[in-house]
Motif scaffolding. Structure first.
Motif, PDB file in Angstrom:
ATOM      1  N   LEU A 198      -3.377  -9.777  -7.506  1.00 19.36           N
ATOM      2  CA  LEU A 198      -1.981  -9.717  -7.061  1.00 19.36           C
ATOM      3  C   LEU A 198      -1.402  -8.391  -7.539  1.00 19.36           C
ATOM      4  CD1 LEU A 198      -2.750 -12.852  -7.777  1.00 19.36           C
ATOM      5  CD2 LEU A 198      -0.355 -13.255  -7.318  1.00 19.36           C
ATOM      6  N   VAL A 199      -0.808  -7.651  -6.627  1.00 20.65           N
ATOM      7  CA  VAL A 199      -0.191  -6.364  -7.009  1.00 20.65           C
ATOM      8  C   VAL A 199       1.156  -6.182  -6.315  1.00 20.65           C
ATOM      9  CG1 VAL A 199      -2.239  -4.973  -7.600  1.00 20.65           C
ATOM     10  CG2 VAL A 199      -1.527  -5.122  -5.255  1.00 20.65           C
ATOM     11  N   THR A 200       1.990  -5.389  -6.942  1.00 19.27           N
ATOM     12  CA  THR A 200       3.316  -5.105  -6.399  1.00 19.27           C
ATOM     13  C   THR A 200       3.192  -4.249  -5.144  1.00 19.27           C
ATOM     14  OG1 THR A 200       4.172  -5.138  -8.648  1.00 19.27           O
ATOM     15  CG2 THR A 200       5.573  -4.124  -6.980  1.00 19.27           C
ATOM     16  N   GLU A 201       3.832  -4.710  -4.078  1.00 16.76           N
ATOM     17  CA  GLU A 201       3.758  -3.968  -2.811  1.00 16.76           C
ATOM     18  C   GLU A 201       4.912  -2.969  -2.717  1.00 16.76           C
ATOM     19  OE1 GLU A 201       3.378  -6.436   0.669  1.00 16.76           O
ATOM     20  OE2 GLU A 201       2.909  -4.693   1.915  1.00 16.76           O
ATOM     21  N   ALA A 202       4.648  -1.887  -2.027  1.00 21.07           N
ATOM     22  CA  ALA A 202       5.668  -0.831  -1.883  1.00 21.07           C
ATOM     23  C   ALA A 202       6.701  -1.205  -0.817  1.00 21.07           C
ATOM     24  CB  ALA A 202       4.997   0.501  -1.547  1.00 21.07           C
ATOM     25  N   THR A 203       7.429  -2.283  -1.098  1.00 19.36           N
ATOM     26  CA  THR A 203       8.560  -2.685  -0.261  1.00 19.36           C
ATOM     27  C   THR A 203       9.820  -2.382  -1.081  1.00 19.36           C
ATOM     28  OG1 THR A 203       8.447  -4.863  -1.257  1.00 19.36           O
ATOM     29  CG2 THR A 203       7.270  -4.570   0.825  1.00 19.36           C
ATOM     30  N   VAL A 204      11.004  -2.646  -0.537  1.00 19.54           N
ATOM     31  CA  VAL A 204      12.214  -2.341  -1.323  1.00 19.54           C
ATOM     32  C   VAL A 204      12.249  -3.168  -2.624  1.00 19.54           C
ATOM     33  CG1 VAL A 204      14.737  -2.377  -1.334  1.00 19.54           C
ATOM     34  CG2 VAL A 204      13.502  -1.544   0.676  1.00 19.54           C
TER      35      VAL A 204
END
Ligand code: SAM
Length: 259
Positions: A198-204
């Protein structure tokens, strides 16, 4: 604050043999590599001043009071409920697992749930770069199946193909080169094992979270490319709810296997 027993499986033997304080292991870990290729990879990142800087930054962030706030922030961001939902519906499936590894276990969000759903004879190793985080897990989770290791995801002190389930949640976005961590996770995974990343996605919302936690949000297509590049195939992309899928919320959550 000292962790009394940190068990680290002997390298390339697959048995739990070494007992030390977490601080000892952390010190040893600075020079520890499990394979020659692991050494090359980690030297590329950690032999450099940048690598040392990175590790110190991660440790000081998570060993401080800010690290203890992970649980609170997890409730606010929904990550607690999301983890619960993934285990409950078997999207993260540890029901028949014997050897489970949670790398970058933090406050133990996935450790607690994996222990709840894993068989009674399973072993779970909670690993983290920060010994303070492991100490927090030790105080919160009492279970004879649980072991601890101060370890870096880019040079894990375990034999190849040691685990049939590996979980690595919200960790790889801390690495300047996440592919180094992915390759090492693949190495310790059994050929028929499952890896949950699980990784942080480059969304706002992802970028705001990454700013708060000093990490690098990932673009989904690029991250999937990195998985392919290290020899990991994606079984499925996990979404908390259909609404999350539609709005592209909740981060990049993948079930992977060795190609
Ligand atoms: C955002 S927290 C996530 C914790 C947990 N997986 C969860 O979902 O609650 C990131 C954790 O990864 C650990 N970490 C960061 N870089 C790491 C590395 N290179 N190797 C191992 N752990 C690392 C940090 O110390 C911290 O505990």
């Amino acid at each position: 604050m000292v962790l009394h027993e940190v068990l680290v499986p002997e390298r390339d033997a697959g048995t739990h043999s070494m007992k030390a304080t977490a601080r000892d292991v952390e010190e040893k870990g600075r020079g520890m590599c499990s394979t020659a290729s692991g050494r090359d990879r980690s030297e590329a990142l950690f032999g450099s001043a940048n690598g040392r800087e990175y590790r110190e930054r991660v440790r000081s962030q998570y060993s401080s009071a800010k690290g203890a706030l992970l649980t609170v922030s997890g409730f606010l961001s929904g990550h607690e409920s999301m983890a619960e939902s993934y285990f409950k519906r078997g999207a993260i499936d540890v029901r028949n697992a014997r050897r489970i590894l949670d790398v970058g276990c933090g406050m133990g969000r996935f450790v607690r749930r994996a222990l709840q759903y894993a068989p009674p004879d399973a072993t779970l190793v909670a690993a983290d770069l920060s010994w303070a985080m492991l100490e927090r897990v030790r105080l919160r989770v009492r279970d004879p199946r649980l072991r601890f290791a101060v370890a870096d995801v880019t040079r894990l002190p375990f034999a190849s193909e040691s685990f049939d389930r590996v979980i690595c949640a919200w960790v790889l976005e801390h690495l300047p080169q996440p592919e180094l961590g992915l390759a090492e996770l693949k190495r310790v995974l059994c050929p028929d094992g499952k890896l949950y990343v699980l990784v942080t996605e480059a969304t706002v919302p992802g970028r705001i979270s990454a700013w708060l936690w000093n990490c690098f949000p990932q673009r989904r297509d690029r991250f999937l490319g990195l998985c392919e590049q290290v020899g990991l195939a994606c079984n499925s992309e996990l979404w908390w709810t259909p609404v999350h899928r539609w709005l592209r919320l909740g981060g990049i959550c993948l079930e992977l296997h060795r190609k």
